[in-house]
Design a protein around this motif. Sequence first.
Motif: not given
Length: 404
Positions: A44-48, A87-90, A140-145
């Motif tokens: 939650e904090n990471a998303v905020k 995934d949620a933060v991405a 991390c490669l998937e998210v970066t893409k």
Amino acid sequence: EGKTMRDHMRFSVVYWHTFRGSGADPFGPGTAVRPWDDGSNSQENAVKRVSVAFEFIEKLGAPYYAFHDRDVSPEGASLSETNKIFDAVAAALKAEQERTGIKLLWGTANLFSHPRFMHGAATSCNADAFAFGASQVKKCLEVTKELGGENYVFWGGREGYQNLLNTDMKRELDHLAKFFHLAVDYAKEIGFTGQFLIEPKPKEPTKHQYDFDSANCLAFLKSYDLDKHFKLNLETNHATLASHTMQHELEYAGMNGILGSIDANTGDLLLGWDTDQFPTNYYLTAEVMLSILKYGGLGSGGVNFDAKVRRESFEPIDLFYAHIGGMDAFAKGLKIAAAIRADGEFEKFTKQRYGSWDSGVGAEIEAGKHDLKSLEKYMLAKGEAAANVSGRQEFLENLFNRYM
Ligand code: GLO
Ligand code: NI
Ligand code: NI
Ligand code: NI
């Protein structure tokens, strides 16, 4: 058209120092004043935090940012939970990128903070650490893409050794190369087309880091057939730790076609470690920009402020002042470098310095017209090598001063 200096320079804000740095050092805890952030490591904090981060970057007007997986997104109880949180933060990052137009310069995986990486990741003596690191890089490669990242960075972290008496260096370098090949293969498989970058650093945290400097990285890449896939992300303070100047590192990478991007900070001569201070020195930024212009720019790379404010000046407003100072220093450096190139004085001096080479036997040597026997014959006929008089250092530095 409509572009500002900030866009041309492709300035980038780092998530780790700017939004996660606490000001802690080995002698005391953090001092950061961050009214919006209780520091807790929940999803939650990471998303905020993402919306605060983007508000900052937006106000600053920087076009790019960069992150490690673990700066933006905390680790869960298991790898699968960690990936879900990421995934949620991405998704939050992507929404903010779309809202603001701010882009991802590069992503990277933190393979050095967690105790599982105490002996390194790719070069650990524990194969599970290698496998865990590989899994993090995959994700991390998937998210970066997914976030349209234009590059992907590997800074070695703990890839190095503390003591050679218990270390099989050859085996560890083989493992490091294996790790990079796996990443290259996976990028191809998922269609990630961003540029891979290695960030050299000679020491810290290990006594001897494997990715020591640009020359050592190039040799490694060539030995393991990786040179087509990687360029370098050069950091000023890493260059000085290797007893080089940043200009030396840029020149070596540039002439070998592996200049990718820069982590901009300062290479203060008094520093014995990597303090990540914001750049403010025009002499430095002008010379850095001279090298970058010489090699046609940074391509998909950028000027990434891998820098933090000091422990004793950690009000939120300092984060703005620090970045603005850094951007101003680079903007001024670019103007100075452009002026130097425009009137070509230094080129003239360089040309003059090689004048006797070019007009003498040098041109024939470069054309491959000589062997040792013919050179001896040439010298025997001539008797003595002529002294070369041009290229006086103190004069060149005086000339440089005129552009400041
Ligand atoms: C440490 C490095 C580090 C990298 C980061 C991204 O000294 O500069 O901060 O830049 O891991 O690759
Ligand atoms: Ni860095
Ligand atoms: Ni660094
Ligand atoms: Ni640094």
